[in-house]
Design a protein around this motif. Sequence first.
Motif, PDB file in Angstrom:
ATOM      1  N   GLN B 139       0.843  -1.205   0.000  1.00 13.40           N
ATOM      2  CA  GLN B 139       0.000   0.000   0.000  1.00 13.40           C
ATOM      3  C   GLN B 139       0.870   1.244   0.000  1.00 13.40           C
ATOM      4  N   VAL B 140       0.256   2.355  -0.328  1.00 13.32           N
ATOM      5  CA  VAL B 140       0.994   3.621  -0.305  1.00 13.32           C
ATOM      6  C   VAL B 140       1.352   3.930   1.144  1.00 13.32           C
ATOM      7  N   GLY B 141       2.618   4.273   1.375  1.00 11.92           N
ATOM      8  CA  GLY B 141       3.070   4.550   2.731  1.00 11.92           C
ATOM      9  C   GLY B 141       3.813   3.399   3.372  1.00 11.92           C
ATOM     10  N   ASP B 142       3.891   2.252   2.696  1.00 12.69           N
ATOM     11  CA  ASP B 142       4.615   1.108   3.238  1.00 12.69           C
ATOM     12  C   ASP B 142       6.112   1.316   3.100  1.00 12.69           C
ATOM     13  N   LEU B 143       6.872   0.618   3.956  1.00 17.00           N
ATOM     14  CA  LEU B 143       8.326   0.672   3.867  1.00 17.00           C
ATOM     15  C   LEU B 143       8.821  -0.587   3.189  1.00 17.00           C
ATOM     16  N   ILE B 144       9.773  -0.410   2.291  1.00 14.68           N
ATOM     17  CA  ILE B 144      10.272  -1.553   1.533  1.00 14.68           C
ATOM     18  C   ILE B 144      11.801  -1.564   1.595  1.00 14.68           C
ATOM     19  N   TYR B 145      12.368  -2.738   1.846  1.00 17.56           N
ATOM     20  CA  TYR B 145      13.818  -2.890   1.863  1.00 17.56           C
ATOM     21  C   TYR B 145      14.205  -3.630   0.593  1.00 17.56           C
ATOM     22  N   GLY B 146      14.931  -2.966  -0.279  1.00 12.63           N
ATOM     23  CA  GLY B 146      15.287  -3.623  -1.527  1.00 12.63           C
ATOM     24  C   GLY B 146      16.643  -3.160  -2.003  1.00 12.63           C
ATOM     25  N   GLN B 147      17.042  -3.648  -3.176  1.00 14.96           N
ATOM     26  CA  GLN B 147      18.321  -3.232  -3.712  1.00 14.96           C
ATOM     27  C   GLN B 147      18.141  -2.680  -5.123  1.00 14.96           C
ATOM     28  N   PHE B 148      19.104  -1.864  -5.537  1.00 13.61           N
ATOM     29  CA  PHE B 148      19.016  -1.241  -6.839  1.00 13.61           C
ATOM     30  C   PHE B 148      19.475  -2.192  -7.928  1.00 13.61           C
ATOM     31  N   LEU B 149      18.671  -2.255  -8.967  1.00  8.31           N
ATOM     32  CA  LEU B 149      19.036  -3.057 -10.120  1.00  8.31           C
ATOM     33  C   LEU B 149      19.713  -2.182 -11.157  1.00  8.31           C
ATOM     34  N   VAL B 150      19.171  -0.986 -11.318  1.00  8.81           N
ATOM     35  CA  VAL B 150      19.676  -0.033 -12.292  1.00  8.81           C
ATOM     36  C   VAL B 150      19.806   1.294 -11.576  1.00  8.81           C
ATOM     37  N   ALA B 151      20.971   1.894 -11.623  1.00  7.43           N
ATOM     38  CA  ALA B 151      21.122   3.196 -10.968  1.00  7.43           C
ATOM     39  C   ALA B 151      22.237   3.960 -11.636  1.00  7.43           C
ATOM     40  N   SER B 164      19.693 -12.312  -7.248  1.00  2.00           N
ATOM     41  CA  SER B 164      19.860 -12.894  -8.586  1.00  2.00           C
ATOM     42  C   SER B 164      19.337 -14.315  -8.667  1.00  2.00           C
ATOM     43  N   SER B 165      19.218 -15.014  -7.512  1.00  2.00           N
ATOM     44  CA  SER B 165      18.722 -16.382  -7.605  1.00  2.00           C
ATOM     45  C   SER B 165      17.229 -16.442  -7.362  1.00  2.00           C
ATOM     46  N   GLY B 166      16.566 -15.313  -7.251  1.00  2.00           N
ATOM     47  CA  GLY B 166      15.123 -15.318  -7.084  1.00  2.00           C
ATOM     48  C   GLY B 166      14.657 -15.397  -5.647  1.00  2.00           C
ATOM     49  N   LYS B 167      15.584 -15.405  -4.686  1.00  2.00           N
ATOM     50  CA  LYS B 167      15.141 -15.467  -3.281  1.00  2.00           C
ATOM     51  C   LYS B 167      15.086 -14.070  -2.696  1.00  2.00           C
ATOM     52  N   SER B 168      14.225 -13.900  -1.702  1.00  2.00           N
ATOM     53  CA  SER B 168      14.093 -12.555  -1.158  1.00  2.00           C
ATOM     54  C   SER B 168      15.226 -12.230  -0.189  1.00  2.00           C
ATOM     55  N   SER B 169      15.780 -13.185   0.486  1.00  2.00           N
ATOM     56  CA  SER B 169      16.870 -13.024   1.469  1.00  2.00           C
ATOM     57  C   SER B 169      16.707 -11.756   2.305  1.00  2.00           C
ATOM     58  N   GLY B 170      15.566 -11.644   2.938  1.00  2.00           N
ATOM     59  CA  GLY B 170      15.360 -10.549   3.875  1.00  2.00           C
ATOM     60  C   GLY B 170      14.784  -9.281   3.273  1.00  2.00           C
ATOM     61  N   MET B 171      14.749  -9.185   1.972  1.00  2.00           N
ATOM     62  CA  MET B 171      14.214  -7.957   1.367  1.00  2.00           C
ATOM     63  C   MET B 171      12.699  -8.059   1.234  1.00  2.00           C
ATOM     64  N   GLY B 172      12.068  -6.924   1.024  1.00  2.00           N
ATOM     65  CA  GLY B 172      10.619  -6.948   0.868  1.00  2.00           C
ATOM     66  C   GLY B 172       9.986  -5.900   1.762  1.00  2.00           C
ATOM     67  N   ILE B 173       8.711  -6.118   2.073  1.00  2.55           N
ATOM     68  CA  ILE B 173       7.983  -5.135   2.883  1.00  2.55           C
ATOM     69  C   ILE B 173       8.432  -5.266   4.332  1.00  2.55           C
ATOM     70  N   ILE B 174       8.737  -4.133   4.944  1.00  4.17           N
ATOM     71  CA  ILE B 174       9.101  -4.123   6.356  1.00  4.17           C
ATOM     72  C   ILE B 174       7.820  -4.033   7.154  1.00  4.17           C
ATOM     73  N   GLY B 175       7.760  -4.794   8.219  1.00  5.73           N
ATOM     74  CA  GLY B 175       6.495  -4.981   8.926  1.00  5.73           C
ATOM     75  C   GLY B 175       5.899  -3.756   9.586  1.00  5.73           C
ATOM     76  N   GLN B 176       4.921  -4.023  10.388  1.00  9.68           N
ATOM     77  CA  GLN B 176       4.166  -2.974  11.055  1.00  9.68           C
ATOM     78  C   GLN B 176       4.951  -2.356  12.192  1.00  9.68           C
ATOM     79  N   ASP B 177       4.529  -1.227  12.650  1.00  6.41           N
ATOM     80  CA  ASP B 177       5.120  -0.508  13.789  1.00  6.41           C
ATOM     81  C   ASP B 177       6.574  -0.171  13.521  1.00  6.41           C
ATOM     82  N   GLY B 178       7.265   0.213  14.558  1.00  9.94           N
ATOM     83  CA  GLY B 178       8.645   0.602  14.359  1.00  9.94           C
ATOM     84  C   GLY B 178       8.757   2.083  14.060  1.00  9.94           C
ATOM     85  N   PHE B 179       9.980   2.547  13.926  1.00 10.23           N
ATOM     86  CA  PHE B 179      10.234   3.971  13.776  1.00 10.23           C
ATOM     87  C   PHE B 179      11.298   4.181  12.715  1.00 10.23           C
ATOM     88  N   LEU B 180      11.023   5.070  11.780  1.00 10.06           N
ATOM     89  CA  LEU B 180      11.976   5.341  10.700  1.00 10.06           C
ATOM     90  C   LEU B 180      12.566   6.724  10.891  1.00 10.06           C
TER      91      LEU B 180
END
Lengths: 171, 256
Positions: B139-151, B164-180
Amino acid sequence: MAGEVKTKLSKNLLRMKFMQRGLDSQTKKQLEEEEKKIISEEHWYLDVPDLKEKESCIIEERSFLRCEDLVYGRMSFKGFNPEIEKLMIQMNSKCKEEEIEVDDKMEADVSDEEMARRYETLVGTIGKKFLRKRDQRVLEDDDEDDDVDEDRNSNIIPSKKAKKMFLKPQD
Amino acid sequence: MAAERGLAAEACVGQVVLPGDLLLLPASYGEDTEGERLRLSTGAAPAGRLLCGPGLRRSGAGLLVTKCGLLRHRPAGGGAFWVDSQQKRYVPVKGDHVIGIVTAKAGDVFKLDVGGSEPASLSYLAFEGATKRNRPNVQVGDLIYGQFLVANKDMEPEMVCIDSSGKSSGMGIIGQDGFLFKVSLGLIRKLLAPKSEIIQELSQLYPFELVLGMNGRIWVKAKTVQQTLIIVNILEACEYMTAEQRRQALPKFSGN
């Protein structure tokens, strides 16, 4: 009137494929060479001596990740998120393993001798499964040639080679 | 052309360098004959390959400094030189892991704010186990941990949440709560160093979860709001505290 003056065909028309089918290979080659000459004369080129390209041993890199040894960015402490703690161990050991390249030959579960023994018997049996019917019969011939089974009455049991036909039930 | 003579690169390691300084490399790099010899020698990794990191540019036989900071050197793996500089503004670099905030959903693509000059794009298929029918719940406003493919400076940055092998290895949507919150890029690199004292000291306090993005963003989550805020304040203050001051401050918090 028409027969007197032969209409001259243009060069472009003569260069077309359908006009060249009747030509010999030699004339074809000549035409091709002429075309190449025209094209290469029209190309522009620099009248400058070739510079030798130096292969540099320096790679430019914009990311800090490859210069410094940075750990993985997601961390969890004291069991707050067990999945991430597992991931931490995995990722950080991966980074260290890349440096140490161990060329260990995988230990074989089955020794070489046993493998050879198994292979001898295995290839034959599985191979038979995939023979066609005719070849199977030939195989059986070879196998049973020596042993001709004799019944108690010394009647030779009709071999299985006989085609299985429909036997009419006897009353 | 600058008439200044270049200094030997190895002599300047650990010292302040300014843009425009020319660093000369030892004779084993960059010469043609040496290069040929290196090519002929066996071995997969050419030993002469020097990594010229951020803040440095190749110029002729030497390196030209483009940022002010301290010169660092790593002798392992062919050698690497780079400039350790301080900045707050992030520039997207390929391969960096960052925290992005979803600002818009445009059809099949999400737009993320990563703190750079342009919003990065993230395709909905770049998640682990995502298919056309099985879309990730972003959703809009979610936090996402990812890596750059093209920059690079010519194209819009693209992010992915799988490796590169198709696994998320910890990346993706960061859960609820917490502080950024946001810190300078230098502090992030200090925290991500292999045996960071700050992280080790913090991990003794109480259980918490931490995500560090290379774009200066940190996300913290602990059991209570108070604990979360304590960790946030410590991390923000770490930038200007010396190791001594930090060690004095931490025992006060472990009481809470």
